[in-house]
Design a protein around this motif. Structure first.
Motif, PDB file in Angstrom:
ATOM      1  N   ASP A   1       0.545  -1.146  -0.017  1.00 38.84           N
ATOM      2  CA  ASP A   1      -0.407   0.297  -0.304  1.00 38.84           C
ATOM      3  C   ASP A   1       0.599   1.406   0.617  1.00 38.84           C
ATOM      4  N   ALA A   2       0.760   2.119  -0.354  1.00 35.02           N
ATOM      5  CA  ALA A   2       0.928   3.715  -0.757  1.00 35.02           C
ATOM      6  C   ALA A   2       0.987   4.300   1.177  1.00 35.02           C
ATOM      7  N   ARG A   3       2.074   4.989   1.498  1.00 34.16           N
ATOM      8  CA  ARG A   3       2.674   5.691   1.947  1.00 34.16           C
ATOM      9  C   ARG A   3       1.554   6.214   2.668  1.00 34.16           C
ATOM     10  N   PRO A   4       1.350   6.752   4.400  1.00 34.92           N
ATOM     11  CA  PRO A   4       0.318   7.826   4.478  1.00 34.92           C
ATOM     12  C   PRO A   4       0.387   9.089   4.608  1.00 34.92           C
ATOM     13  N   VAL A   5       0.244  10.054   4.362  1.00 41.86           N
ATOM     14  CA  VAL A   5       0.073  10.984   3.765  1.00 41.86           C
ATOM     15  C   VAL A   5      -0.051  12.030   5.699  1.00 41.86           C
ATOM     16  N   ARG A   6      -0.207  11.126   6.738  1.00 50.41           N
ATOM     17  CA  ARG A   6      -0.163  11.783   7.866  1.00 50.41           C
ATOM     18  C   ARG A   6       0.106  10.220   8.819  1.00 50.41           C
ATOM     19  N   ILE A   7       0.366  10.194  10.039  1.00 47.48           N
ATOM     20  CA  ILE A   7       0.589   9.409  11.163  1.00 47.48           C
ATOM     21  C   ILE A   7      -1.500   9.088  11.291  1.00 47.48           C
ATOM     22  N   PRO A   8      -1.194   7.287  11.157  1.00 49.29           N
ATOM     23  CA  PRO A   8      -1.960   6.857  11.796  1.00 49.29           C
ATOM     24  C   PRO A   8      -2.547   6.956  12.791  1.00 49.29           C
ATOM     25  N   SER A   9      -4.329   7.076  12.888  1.00 50.73           N
ATOM     26  CA  SER A   9      -4.722   7.943  14.144  1.00 50.73           C
ATOM     27  C   SER A   9      -5.165   6.625  15.502  1.00 50.73           C
ATOM     28  N   ASP A  10      -5.390   6.634  16.585  1.00 47.13           N
ATOM     29  CA  ASP A  10      -5.639   5.562  17.413  1.00 47.13           C
ATOM     30  C   ASP A  10      -6.572   5.398  17.665  1.00 47.13           C
ATOM     31  N   GLU A  11      -7.622   5.400  16.309  1.00 51.34           N
ATOM     32  CA  GLU A  11      -9.126   4.710  15.826  1.00 51.34           C
ATOM     33  C   GLU A  11      -8.704   3.449  15.150  1.00 51.34           C
ATOM     34  N   GLN A  12      -7.371   4.255  14.025  1.00 54.67           N
ATOM     35  CA  GLN A  12      -7.220   3.077  12.746  1.00 54.67           C
ATOM     36  C   GLN A  12      -6.567   2.260  13.167  1.00 54.67           C
ATOM     37  N   LEU A  13      -5.599   2.939  14.791  1.00 55.85           N
ATOM     38  CA  LEU A  13      -4.529   1.518  15.122  1.00 55.85           C
ATOM     39  C   LEU A  13      -5.025   0.327  15.496  1.00 55.85           C
ATOM     40  N   ALA A  14      -6.437   0.715  16.400  1.00 57.60           N
ATOM     41  CA  ALA A  14      -7.227  -0.125  17.376  1.00 57.60           C
ATOM     42  C   ALA A  14      -7.855  -1.312  15.728  1.00 57.60           C
ATOM     43  N   GLN A  15      -8.323  -0.567  15.157  1.00 60.37           N
ATOM     44  CA  GLN A  15      -9.410  -1.090  14.847  1.00 60.37           C
ATOM     45  C   GLN A  15      -8.498  -2.530  13.605  1.00 60.37           C
ATOM     46  N   THR A  16      -7.238  -2.003  12.806  1.00 60.51           N
ATOM     47  CA  THR A  16      -6.245  -2.706  12.214  1.00 60.51           C
ATOM     48  C   THR A  16      -5.583  -3.828  13.220  1.00 60.51           C
ATOM     49  N   ARG A  17      -5.883  -3.475  14.811  1.00 55.51           N
ATOM     50  CA  ARG A  17      -4.780  -4.177  15.585  1.00 55.51           C
ATOM     51  C   ARG A  17      -6.291  -5.514  16.273  1.00 55.51           C
ATOM     52  N   SER A  18      -7.511  -4.985  15.500  1.00 62.00           N
ATOM     53  CA  SER A  18      -8.760  -6.053  15.527  1.00 62.00           C
ATOM     54  C   SER A  18      -8.415  -7.392  14.816  1.00 62.00           C
ATOM     55  N   ARG A  19      -7.288  -6.628  13.990  1.00 61.93           N
ATOM     56  CA  ARG A  19      -7.439  -8.276  12.543  1.00 61.93           C
ATOM     57  C   ARG A  19      -6.522  -8.954  12.907  1.00 61.93           C
ATOM     58  N   ILE A  20      -5.219  -9.224  13.292  1.00 64.08           N
ATOM     59  CA  ILE A  20      -3.942  -9.616  13.825  1.00 64.08           C
ATOM     60  C   ILE A  20      -4.028  -9.866  15.014  1.00 64.08           C
ATOM     61  N   GLY A  21      -3.468 -11.225  15.474  1.00 65.53           N
ATOM     62  CA  GLY A  21      -2.709 -12.132  17.008  1.00 65.53           C
ATOM     63  C   GLY A  21      -2.533 -13.569  16.323  1.00 65.53           C
ATOM     64  N   LEU A  22      -1.334 -13.689  16.811  1.00 64.75           N
ATOM     65  CA  LEU A  22      -1.149 -15.134  16.705  1.00 64.75           C
ATOM     66  C   LEU A  22      -2.301 -16.234  17.186  1.00 64.75           C
ATOM     67  N   GLY A  23      -2.998 -15.922  18.488  1.00 62.11           N
ATOM     68  CA  GLY A  23      -3.972 -16.751  19.315  1.00 62.11           C
ATOM     69  C   GLY A  23      -4.968 -17.501  18.224  1.00 62.11           C
ATOM     70  N   HIS A  24      -5.244 -16.166  17.133  1.00 66.87           N
ATOM     71  CA  HIS A  24      -5.610 -17.121  16.019  1.00 66.87           C
ATOM     72  C   HIS A  24      -5.497 -17.916  14.936  1.00 66.87           C
ATOM     73  N   LEU A  25      -3.912 -18.098  15.153  1.00 66.97           N
ATOM     74  CA  LEU A  25      -3.755 -19.397  13.888  1.00 66.97           C
ATOM     75  C   LEU A  25      -3.367 -20.453  14.606  1.00 66.97           C
ATOM     76  N   GLU A  26      -3.862 -21.808  14.068  1.00 68.55           N
ATOM     77  CA  GLU A  26      -3.782 -22.935  14.734  1.00 68.55           C
ATOM     78  C   GLU A  26      -2.974 -23.842  13.541  1.00 68.55           C
ATOM     79  N   VAL A  27      -1.922 -24.709  13.036  1.00 70.44           N
ATOM     80  CA  VAL A  27      -1.646 -25.945  12.564  1.00 70.44           C
ATOM     81  C   VAL A  27      -2.618 -27.023  13.038  1.00 70.44           C
ATOM     82  N   THR A  28      -2.787 -27.568  12.814  1.00 70.57           N
ATOM     83  CA  THR A  28      -3.041 -29.017  13.060  1.00 70.57           C
ATOM     84  C   THR A  28      -2.504 -29.993  11.824  1.00 70.57           C
ATOM     85  N   VAL A  29      -2.442 -31.251  12.333  1.00 72.23           N
ATOM     86  CA  VAL A  29      -1.394 -32.737  11.073  1.00 72.23           C
ATOM     87  C   VAL A  29      -2.606 -33.373  12.381  1.00 72.23           C
ATOM     88  N   ASP A  30      -3.093 -34.296  10.566  1.00 74.53           N
ATOM     89  CA  ASP A  30      -3.612 -35.847  11.092  1.00 74.53           C
ATOM     90  C   ASP A  30      -3.961 -36.942  10.213  1.00 74.53           C
TER      91      ASP A  30
END
Length: 344
Positions: A133-162
């Motif tokens: 994506d293009a570089r932002p023209v201003r520092i991301p807001s707290d709201e943008q950070l919170a919204q983006t951080r809601s979409r990440i996290g290792l706890g949402h990822l799993e490897v399974t084997v059978d």
């Protein structure tokens, strides 16, 4: 071969320079193969091989690296990882054993480092302008950070084997996995292990600055590697190390950054804050038998900063070498386990 257009969103590692060794009376033949992969270059030195073997060896190296790209590149729409990232369901998605191995290692290092390595952090990397994506023209807001951080996290990822195979699964439909902080090191391991299978145990493999060595060089001496001094365009040697049969990876923030609203923004994102790191640790070099693990650890330790990285390394008996910016220049710190690798 892989076009340089197929970029990987990888932290920019420091270039490694091959340190010159003292001349020996005789030298064994050495074959050097070079090419493109993962948006960067590869270089392979094979002692005891000759030009008659070059075509077959290079073809197989290229094939194996192409397979890694087909499995894990986020810049290939039809790669295993890209298909998983586009998937919005919660059912397990079957992947290759290689992809499962790298994701498993990423999850283990993520937990070990208390989340300093997080392969789901891609949306934050993009938000701060270090992705496609293009570089932002201003520092991301707290709201943008919170919204983006809601979409990440290792706890949402799993490897399974059978009995049928290996699978990736996510509990967050929007989860996006980017393995570029670790997959380049895995590619080095793939090539090194292939050469060992062929009985070519004296070799050096490098992909974009991540290195693994085995055996002896053409002069019958241990491979020596010079770590670059962290100054833009310097190309000068900071420290020479003798690895033995090991890998070395370096991560640093002095090349990949930009300034916005008077702030210097590093490409290294701290998953705990969602923001670029602000400490003064300039580069981290890690020695480990696995280049994949060294690659991932270098990224995690960069996020931690000098004091936490050193404490972490001592706790886990890791060999690391740190350069921290000061008013007088760069301060050198190293863990106890690193000192045995110093030469010159």
């Amino acid at each position: 071969m892989i076009s340089r257009v197929s970029k990987w969103l990888a932290p920019l590692g420091l270039a490694f320079l091959l340190a010159a060794c003292q001349p020996a009376a005789t030298e064994r033949p050495q074959l050097q193969l070079t090419g493109d992969t993962m948006g960067t270059y590869y270089s392979v030195k094979i002692v005891g091989a000759d030009e008659a073997q070059a075509q077959a060896l290079q073809a197989e190296i290229d094939r194996r690296l192409e397979r890694v790209n087909d499995q894990m590149s986020t810049y290939r729409e039809d790669s295993e990882l890209s298909r998983f990232n586009r998937y919005r369901g919660r059912d397990p998605i079957r992947v290759s054993a290689d992809t499962a191995k790298v994701v498993t290692a990423s999850l283990q290092l993520g937990r070990l480092s208390d989340g300093a390595l997080d392969v789901t952090v891609g949306p934050l990397v993009n938000l701060w302008g270090f992705g496609p994506d293009a570089r932002p023209v201003r520092i991301p807001s707290d709201e943008q950070l919170a919204q983006t951080r809601s979409r990440i996290g290792l706890g949402h990822l799993e490897v399974t084997v059978d009995a049928e195979g290996e699978y990736l699964q996510k509990t967050l439909p929007e989860l996006y996995v980017d393995l570029s902080a670790i997959a380049k090191g895995f590619g080095v391991d793939v090539v090194s292990e292939y050469l060992a299978e062929e009985g070519l145990t004296d070799h050096l493999v490098e992909i974009g600055g991540e290195v693994r060595v085995s055996g002896l060089n053409a002069k019958g001496q241990p491979w020596r590697i010079a770590v670059e001094k962290p100054a833009p365009g310097s190309g000068s040697v900071q420290q020479v190390i003798a690895l033995g049969n090991n890998s070395v990876a370096t991560s640093g923030d002095y090349r990949n950054y930009y300034e916005l609203d008077g702030e210097r923004l590093s490409h290294s994102i701290d998953p705990a804050t969602g923001k670029p790191i602000t400490h003064r640790l300039a580069s981290v070099t890690v020695v480990h038998p696995s280049c994949m693990i060294a690659d991932g650890l270098a990224t995690a330790l960069t996020v931690m900063g000098t004091d936490k990285a050193l404490a972490f390394a001592e706790q886990h008996r890791l060999a690391i070498y740190l350069l921290t910016k000061t008013e007088e220049g760069f301060r050198v710190d190293m863990s106890s386990a690193f000192k045995k690798y110093l030469r010159g």
